[in-house]
Design a protein around this motif. Structure first.
Motif, PDB file in Angstrom:
ATOM      1  N   ILE A 266     -26.874 -54.660 -59.925  1.00 22.91           N
ATOM      2  CA  ILE A 266     -25.522 -54.208 -59.590  1.00 22.91           C
ATOM      3  C   ILE A 266     -24.736 -55.423 -59.109  1.00 22.91           C
ATOM      4  CG2 ILE A 266     -24.163 -52.680 -58.129  1.00 22.91           C
ATOM      5  CD1 ILE A 266     -26.710 -50.935 -57.836  1.00 22.91           C
ATOM      6  N   CYS A 267     -23.601 -55.696 -59.732  1.00 26.59           N
ATOM      7  CA  CYS A 267     -22.832 -56.881 -59.330  1.00 26.59           C
ATOM      8  C   CYS A 267     -21.675 -56.544 -58.397  1.00 26.59           C
ATOM      9  CB  CYS A 267     -22.337 -57.648 -60.552  1.00 26.59           C
ATOM     10  SG  CYS A 267     -21.260 -56.714 -61.660  1.00 26.59           S
ATOM     11  N   SER A 268     -21.382 -55.265 -58.216  1.00 27.20           N
ATOM     12  CA  SER A 268     -20.347 -54.882 -57.254  1.00 27.20           C
ATOM     13  C   SER A 268     -20.938 -54.823 -55.859  1.00 27.20           C
ATOM     14  CB  SER A 268     -19.749 -53.523 -57.638  1.00 27.20           C
ATOM     15  OG  SER A 268     -20.772 -52.547 -57.755  1.00 27.20           O
ATOM     16  N   ALA A 269     -20.074 -54.805 -54.861  1.00 22.16           N
ATOM     17  CA  ALA A 269     -20.531 -54.748 -53.475  1.00 22.16           C
ATOM     18  C   ALA A 269     -20.804 -53.307 -53.064  1.00 22.16           C
ATOM     19  CB  ALA A 269     -19.476 -55.346 -52.547  1.00 22.16           C
ATOM     20  N   PRO A 270     -21.769 -53.095 -52.169  1.00 21.26           N
ATOM     21  CA  PRO A 270     -22.042 -51.720 -51.715  1.00 21.26           C
ATOM     22  C   PRO A 270     -20.889 -51.124 -50.928  1.00 21.26           C
ATOM     23  CG  PRO A 270     -23.308 -53.314 -50.432  1.00 21.26           C
ATOM     24  CD  PRO A 270     -22.690 -54.070 -51.571  1.00 21.26           C
ATOM     25  N   ASP A 271     -19.933 -51.976 -50.514  1.00 24.37           N
ATOM     26  CA  ASP A 271     -18.781 -51.473 -49.771  1.00 24.37           C
ATOM     27  C   ASP A 271     -17.893 -50.591 -50.653  1.00 24.37           C
ATOM     28  OD1 ASP A 271     -19.090 -53.667 -47.391  1.00 24.37           O
ATOM     29  OD2 ASP A 271     -19.385 -54.573 -49.360  1.00 24.37           O
TER      30      ASP A 271
END
Length: 544
Positions: A266-271
């Motif tokens: 996953i390249c997006s942030a968990p935020d």
């Protein structure tokens, strides 16, 4: 020598016993300093980000203080056979338990000296040991400091039997102060370590409890051979799971009558709780990327589970981090960068992104914007060749000099490395040459190594549980064959690291070029890694 001692006594009221005592005090002080620096190193203390806010060569100081402590501690008893009042023989220097003057306490001093020799020698040769073994051996340092300080506190300086010890004497007070400092340091380190382990345990992902479907919200072309897939909850709202920066999802893809799995970071942030992104590179032999590129569209549901992986960094317990990416290996590290920026993490983040050419870069505009927005973020895009294009920065193969220029304090920071295996192997070599310890290096590889081995051969494979028979090509893995013939084998990393694809080999022989995730019990039970096992006999049978 007797004349020299008489001269020292007459002129300075100092005997050879006193000289030995002063040298012993010096050794105790240096050992205490050595312990202090060693414990700072063990918690990755950063002198640039913390006091004194300038670079100090802690590793060199630790090494040379150890050498100095060894030399001075060996010099400490050498004066005793020369002292008139000591009644101490040369043999007693090496075997003090034979002396009549406090044999137990003097033997503790010898124990400290001999153990210190062991510690220094094993530290000098540490590259010949596995890091975990060397670390256990290095715990002998506590034996050194403990036995030497007990020896120093309770030994009567004049070495006279039944003499009363003055614990308020200047020398005794110094030793007692060293002992108090050492005990305080050890208590602090144990307490800190307990808190850090508890915190890290709380941060570790639990076994994946979620399995379901995500819908493709959008597909973005990042490059001719790289697409980004944005995935959302088909029911709307937040994602049905939470993840840590650096983790991945495992997708179950169906093509014709076969089902196979592929994992993508996953390249997006968990935020960003309402979506997650994966970036997929199209490769000529990539079955998963071929499926996603040609068989999917916006609005399609994908079956997946997760999140998976321990290649994660949240910023806890560190004063900085170095991230090194090769090609599509940027994806999990980009998630980490985005998370740290969103959290306004108050420490330096260094990213080195190695690419083939400037045209092979990814997310360049975003990286530039993040560096503008977040002063702690420093990055370098390093193309191995520029092919005649104008390139303002450095280029060429990744070298130690590039790492030091980007992150001068790299020897003391955790390093997260992700990319093709050849690039990772070369980078790890460079990191070790810079003094980066193995325990600081965290890796995640993309794709298995290309294997050329004359012992490998094509084989007929029988899947005992599924009652299917197939063919493994020469150099092909058992996992490749299982996926081709529709036999389910759980897999994740496909590089032999995670151990997810363990299967029992019933008959035949295979060769694995990576087997580090197998335990001694696994080997006794004849388990192999399906993603690494390649046949060396013409017939293979496995229990799946």
């Amino acid at each position: 020598m007797k004349l020299m001692e008489e001269f020292l006594i007459a002129q300075f009221d100092i005997s050879f016993i006193d000289v030995s005592a002063y040298i012993g005090l010096t050794a105790a002080g240096i050992m205490t300093l050595n312990l202090f620096i060693g414990l700072l190193l063990s918690v990755h203390y950063n002198t640039e980000l913390r006091w004194p806010h300038r670079r100090l060569p802690l590793l060199e100081l630790h090494k040379w203080s150890g050498y100095s402590a060894l030399f001075i501690s060996l010099l400490h008893p050498a004066w005793l056979p020369l002292a008139k009042a000591a009644n101490y023989t040369v043999l007693a220097v090496f075997f003090p338990f034979i002396t009549r003057e406090q044999p137990i306490l003097t033997s503790l001093g010898a124990l400290a000296a001999y153990t210190l020799i062991f510690v220094v020698v094993t530290a000098y040769l540490r590259n010949r040991f596995k890091y975990t073994l060397w670390k256990k051996l290095h715990y002998a340092s506590y034996v050194v400091i403990g036995s030497f300080l007990v020896h120093g506190i309770f030994t009567e300086p004049s070495l006279k039997q039944n003499a009363v010890i003055d614990y308020l004497d200047g020398g005794k007070l110094f030793i007692e102060a060293c002992a108090l400092v050492c005990v305080s340091l050890v208590v602090w380190r144990v307490t800190y370590g307990t808190k850090l382990r508890a915190f890290n345990a709380a941060q570790q992902p639990e076994a994946p409890s979620w399995r379901g479907e995500l819908v493709i919200h959008s597909i973005i072309d990042l490059r001719d051979d790289v697409k980004m897939f944005r995935l959302v909850n088909p029911r709307g709202g937040d994602l049905p799971f939470t993840f840590l920066p650096g983790q991945s999802l495992r997708f179950r893809l169906k093509q014709d009558d076969s089902v196979f799995t592929r994992s993508y970071s996953i390249c997006s942030a968990p935020d960003s709780k309402i979506f997650c992104d994966i970036a997929v590179k199209r490769t000529s032999d990539g079955k998963g990327s071929a499926y996603l590129y040609s068989m999917t569209q916006v609005g399609q549901l994908l079956t997946c589970d997760g999140p998976h992986g321990t290649f994660t960094f949240t910023g806890a317990g560190s004063d900085g981090v170095v991230l090194i990416a090769g090609g599509i290996g940027l994806t999990p590290l980009l998630s980490i960068v985005r998370h740290l920026v969103n959290q306004k993490w108050p420490h330096d983040v260094f990213l080195l992104f190695a690419v083939s050419t400037p045209a092979h870069g990814l997310f360049e505009e975003e990286l530039h914007a993040l560096a503008e927005r977040y002063r702690h973020f420093h990055y370098l895009i390093l193309p191995s060749r520029i092919d005649g294009t104008e390139w303002p920065g450095p280029s060429g193969r990744l070298q130690s000099s590039h790492l030091v220029e980007l992150a001068p304090q790299i020897a003391r920071l955790p390093v997260y490395l992700c990319g093709p295996e050849p690039m990772m192997a070369a980078t790890i070599f460079s990191l070790r040459s810079l003094g980066v310890e193995e325990a600081q290096i965290h890796t995640e590889s993309f794709g298995g190594a290309i294997i050329h081995d004359d012992a490998l051969r094509a084989a007929t494979i029988f899947f005992a549980k599924s009652k299917k028979t197939g063919l493994v090509t020469a150099g092909g893995t058992l996992l490749d064959a299982a996926e081709e013939y529709g036999v389910p084998i759980e897999s994740l990393c496909r590089t032999g690291v995670c151990g997810t694809c363990k299967v029992q080999l019933i008959s035949g022989e295979v060769k694995m070029h990576t087997d580090t995730s197998l335990t001694a019990r696994d080997i006794r039970d004849n388990l192999v890694l399906a993603c690494q096992a390649r046949p060396t006999t013409s017939k293979i049978e496995i229990a799946c």
